[in-house]
Design a protein around this motif. Structure first.
Motif, mmCIF file in Angstrom:
data_model
loop_
_atom_site.group_PDB
_atom_site.id
_atom_site.type_symbol
_atom_site.label_atom_id
_atom_site.label_comp_id
_atom_site.label_asym_id
_atom_site.label_seq_id
_atom_site.Cartn_x
_atom_site.Cartn_y
_atom_site.Cartn_z
ATOM 1 N N LYS A 18 24.222 -30.915 -1.396
ATOM 2 C CA LYS A 18 22.838 -30.430 -1.322
ATOM 3 C C LYS A 18 21.967 -31.248 -2.268
ATOM 4 N N LYS A 19 20.677 -31.316 -1.951
ATOM 5 C CA LYS A 19 19.731 -31.954 -2.859
ATOM 6 C C LYS A 19 19.210 -30.965 -3.895
ATOM 7 N N ARG A 20 19.165 -29.700 -3.502
ATOM 8 C CA ARG A 20 18.870 -28.588 -4.412
ATOM 9 C C ARG A 20 19.540 -27.344 -3.843
ATOM 10 N N ASN A 21 19.815 -26.373 -4.731
ATOM 11 C CA ASN A 21 20.385 -25.110 -4.283
ATOM 12 C C ASN A 21 19.286 -24.082 -4.025
ATOM 13 N N PHE A 22 18.275 -24.053 -4.886
ATOM 14 C CA PHE A 22 17.101 -23.189 -4.725
ATOM 15 C C PHE A 22 15.860 -23.968 -5.136
ATOM 16 N N LEU A 23 14.718 -23.531 -4.646
ATOM 17 C CA LEU A 23 13.460 -24.197 -4.950
ATOM 18 C C LEU A 23 12.835 -23.654 -6.232
ATOM 19 N N PRO A 24 12.086 -24.504 -6.955
ATOM 20 C CA PRO A 24 11.264 -23.997 -8.054
ATOM 21 C C PRO A 24 10.077 -23.220 -7.486
ATOM 22 N N TYR A 25 9.447 -22.428 -8.323
ATOM 23 C CA TYR A 25 8.301 -21.631 -7.868
ATOM 24 C C TYR A 25 7.041 -22.490 -7.901
ATOM 25 N N PRO A 26 6.198 -22.375 -6.887
ATOM 26 C CA PRO A 26 4.985 -23.197 -6.858
ATOM 27 C C PRO A 26 4.059 -22.860 -8.023
ATOM 28 N N PHE A 27 3.365 -23.880 -8.519
ATOM 29 C CA PHE A 27 2.454 -23.667 -9.640
ATOM 30 C C PHE A 27 1.346 -22.680 -9.289
ATOM 31 N N LEU A 28 0.964 -22.624 -8.014
ATOM 32 C CA LEU A 28 -0.088 -21.693 -7.627
ATOM 33 C C LEU A 28 0.322 -20.253 -7.914
ATOM 34 N N GLY A 66 15.399 -32.757 -9.878
ATOM 35 C CA GLY A 66 14.177 -32.632 -10.656
ATOM 36 C C GLY A 66 12.959 -33.260 -10.024
ATOM 37 N N SER A 67 13.134 -34.001 -8.939
ATOM 38 C CA SER A 67 11.975 -34.584 -8.250
ATOM 39 C C SER A 67 11.169 -33.528 -7.505
ATOM 40 N N VAL A 68 11.775 -32.362 -7.297
ATOM 41 C CA VAL A 68 11.084 -31.255 -6.633
ATOM 42 C C VAL A 68 10.586 -30.297 -7.702
ATOM 43 N N ASP A 69 9.279 -30.166 -7.834
ATOM 44 C CA ASP A 69 8.722 -29.222 -8.801
ATOM 45 C C ASP A 69 7.653 -28.372 -8.140
ATOM 46 N N GLY A 70 6.946 -27.600 -8.949
ATOM 47 C CA GLY A 70 5.972 -26.649 -8.431
ATOM 48 C C GLY A 70 4.761 -27.265 -7.781
ATOM 49 N N LEU A 99 5.011 -23.198 2.307
ATOM 50 C CA LEU A 99 5.870 -22.119 2.804
ATOM 51 C C LEU A 99 5.642 -20.842 2.013
ATOM 52 N N TRP A 100 5.448 -20.966 0.719
ATOM 53 C CA TRP A 100 5.182 -19.801 -0.125
ATOM 54 C C TRP A 100 3.875 -19.125 0.288
ATOM 55 N N THR A 101 2.849 -19.942 0.498
ATOM 56 C CA THR A 101 1.526 -19.408 0.831
ATOM 57 C C THR A 101 1.518 -18.755 2.208
ATOM 58 N N SER A 102 2.054 -19.442 3.213
ATOM 59 C CA SER A 102 2.031 -18.881 4.567
ATOM 60 C C SER A 102 2.879 -17.612 4.640
ATOM 61 N N ASN A 122 0.451 -15.644 -11.989
ATOM 62 C CA ASN A 122 1.284 -14.444 -12.092
ATOM 63 C C ASN A 122 2.244 -14.587 -13.273
ATOM 64 N N PRO A 123 2.009 -13.855 -14.353
ATOM 65 C CA PRO A 123 2.881 -13.971 -15.534
ATOM 66 C C PRO A 123 4.306 -13.487 -15.276
ATOM 67 N N ASN A 124 4.535 -12.806 -14.159
ATOM 68 C CA ASN A 124 5.871 -12.300 -13.843
ATOM 69 C C ASN A 124 6.732 -13.307 -13.086
ATOM 70 N N THR A 125 6.185 -14.491 -12.832
ATOM 71 C CA THR A 125 6.947 -15.504 -12.097
ATOM 72 C C THR A 125 8.225 -15.860 -12.853
ATOM 73 N N PRO A 126 9.384 -15.799 -12.180
ATOM 74 C CA PRO A 126 10.653 -16.090 -12.857
ATOM 75 C C PRO A 126 10.769 -17.553 -13.290
ATOM 76 N N ALA A 127 11.735 -17.816 -14.139
ATOM 77 C CA ALA A 127 12.019 -19.209 -14.537
ATOM 78 C C ALA A 127 12.560 -19.974 -13.326
ATOM 79 N N ASP A 128 12.291 -21.253 -13.291
ATOM 80 C CA ASP A 128 12.801 -22.089 -12.194
ATOM 81 C C ASP A 128 14.315 -22.237 -12.296
ATOM 82 N N PRO A 129 14.990 -22.359 -11.172
ATOM 83 C CA PRO A 129 16.439 -22.590 -11.204
ATOM 84 C C PRO A 129 16.745 -23.968 -11.757
ATOM 85 N N ALA A 130 17.927 -24.126 -12.335
ATOM 86 C CA ALA A 130 18.320 -25.423 -12.882
ATOM 87 C C ALA A 130 18.544 -26.445 -11.780
ATOM 88 N N PHE A 131 19.012 -25.985 -10.598
ATOM 89 C CA PHE A 131 19.276 -26.905 -9.489
ATOM 90 C C PHE A 131 18.979 -26.201 -8.174
#
Length: 413
Positions: free
Chosen positions: A389-399, A81-85, A93-96, A404-413
């Motif tokens: 692992k520290k996380r399995n997948f990343l949350p989506y950046p707030f930007l 949970g220390s990794v958020d948007g 990485l998302w932007t580039s 974008n209202p279609n942004t999926p829910a963040d993964p639990a881990f």
């Protein structure tokens, strides 16, 4: 009234700047944008290369943080949970990646309209390398990826993201097959990347990721194991891992020069000659390998990756004989026999079951491809526990979420 009329005019045109239409309709303009893709992917701390390697390294315990003031990196080391948007590395990485996809689409479309088909095929092939890498980076770290470019785009699965990258590579290889890349094009791009071999290598990589073992085997066989394909750097445009981590000794470091962050049972043999290639105890970051100096080239793919891809494809098809043969090519390889100097120099393995072979292939990938940015994807594919692992997948950046209202829910881990 005169002041009012003057104030109404808001169309300011820079007569010295090319219009978008001019840029994307000329070979010169398209080449400039294509070369810019390489810069976005490799230049500085904001680059895809730095963020991919660092995110992956911190989430998989290849790397640790030396200075907690590097907030983005430290959040990734803490994981969960220390990794958020708000995390700066995942946002970068998302932007580039999306910037590369946006420009790459325009370059490929513009290249198809050029009359010089040899120049066009070079543009399409070179640009597609960065398009595929960007799609792959998104698909390695997020559960779902944008289906397109633009506003309020929908999302597709990460498997579809890899499949989309493979389709783009197929189009590029078809263009090159129809019209060989011209020397004129190659003289206008940075030296280092072998376009055709790299396209086959990236296709092999993504094919094994999605479980298409037969295709992975075919493409790995098509990629050269002797011709280098690298991102090259200069004293002006520095190697981004060296620039940020190796040279400063103040951001990240190798987690353990003896284990490379691997758990008991998978740790390197102490005599493995890849350990002194990738690591050093001469300074705090302990990072060597392909970030040893400011101008050290960074491989787009390693020969060892292709050999281990073949070993894995054979093993998953239960061809244990050929899987062992390919695996031992990496295990026994001397540094002098590898174009980059990556060699274990160990005794061959023998008599392994399918499960044992896959564990050994995973182990060898972690060592051979250390700090390549591929380990997290490997951990999922080889069924490694979340505890590693520290996380399995990343949350989506707030930007993205905020726009974008279609942004999926963040993964639990």
């Amino acid at each position: 009234m005169i002041l009012s009329i003057a104030a109404c005019k808001k169309n300011y045109v820079n007569p010295n700047a090319a219009t978008e239409q001019q840029v994307f309709s000329s070979a010169q303009g398209l080449t400039g944008v294509a070369v810019g893709l390489q810069r976005v992917y490799t230049a500085g701390r904001a680059s895809s290369l730095y963020n991919r390697v660092s995110i992956n390294g911190l989430l998989t315990s290849e790397l640790i943080v030396l200075n907690q003031g590097n907030t983005g990196e430290y959040q990734l080391q803490l994981g969960s949970g220390s990794v958020d948007g708000t995390n700066s590395l995942l946002a970068g990485l998302w932007t580039s990646s999306n910037k590369i996809l946006y420009d790459a689409e325009k370059v490929v479309a513009g290249a198809q309209a050029l009359s010089d088909k040899g120049y066009a095929s070079g543009l399409i092939g070179y640009t597609t390398i960065f398009k595929a890498l960007a799609l792959g980076d998104l698909s390695m770290f997020w559960e779902k990826v944008p289906a397109d470019i633009g506003k309020n785009v929908s999302f597709i699965t990460r498997t579809d993201g890899f499949t989309k990258a493979i389709a783009a590579i197929d189009n590029a290889l078809a263009a090159i097959s129809a019209n060989a890349i011209s020397a004129a094009f190659l003289s206008n791009i940075p030296a280092g990347i072998d376009i055709t071999n790299t396209l086959h290598a990236i296709k092999a990589r993504f094919s094994i990721f999605i479980g298409n073992n037969a295709q992975a085997l075919t493409e790995a066989n098509a990629a050269s194991l002797t011709i280098k394909s690298t991102f090259n750097f200069t004293t002006v445009n520095l190697n981004p891992i060296f620039e940020t981590a190796t040279s400063t000794n103040n951001v990240t470091a190798v987690s353990n020069v003896n284990t490379l962050g691997l758990p008991a049972g998978l740790q390197p043999d102490p005599s493995d000659q890849r350990l002194p290639f990738y690591t050093t105890t001469a300074y705090a970051s302990q990072i060597k390998g392909f970030a040893a100096a400011s101008t050290t080239p960074w491989p787009v793919y390693l020969p060892g990756e292709m050999t281990l891809t073949k070993a894995e494809a054979y093993a998953r098809q239960n061809d244990l004989v050929n899987a062992t043969i390919e695996l031992n090519k990496v295990v026994t390889k001397q540094p002098a026999a590898d174009p980059y100097g990556v060699g274990a120099g160990l005794a061959p393995v023998a008599g392994l079951t399918q499960a044992q072979l896959l564990d050994e292939i995973y182990k060898q990938r972690c060592i051979e491809l250390f700090m390549s940015g591929l380990k997290l994807e490997d951990m999922r594919r080889f069924g490694r526990p979340n505890s590693e692992k520290k996380r399995n997948f990343l949350p989506y950046p707030f930007l993205e979420r905020d726009n974008n209202p279609n942004t999926p829910a963040d993964p639990a881990f």
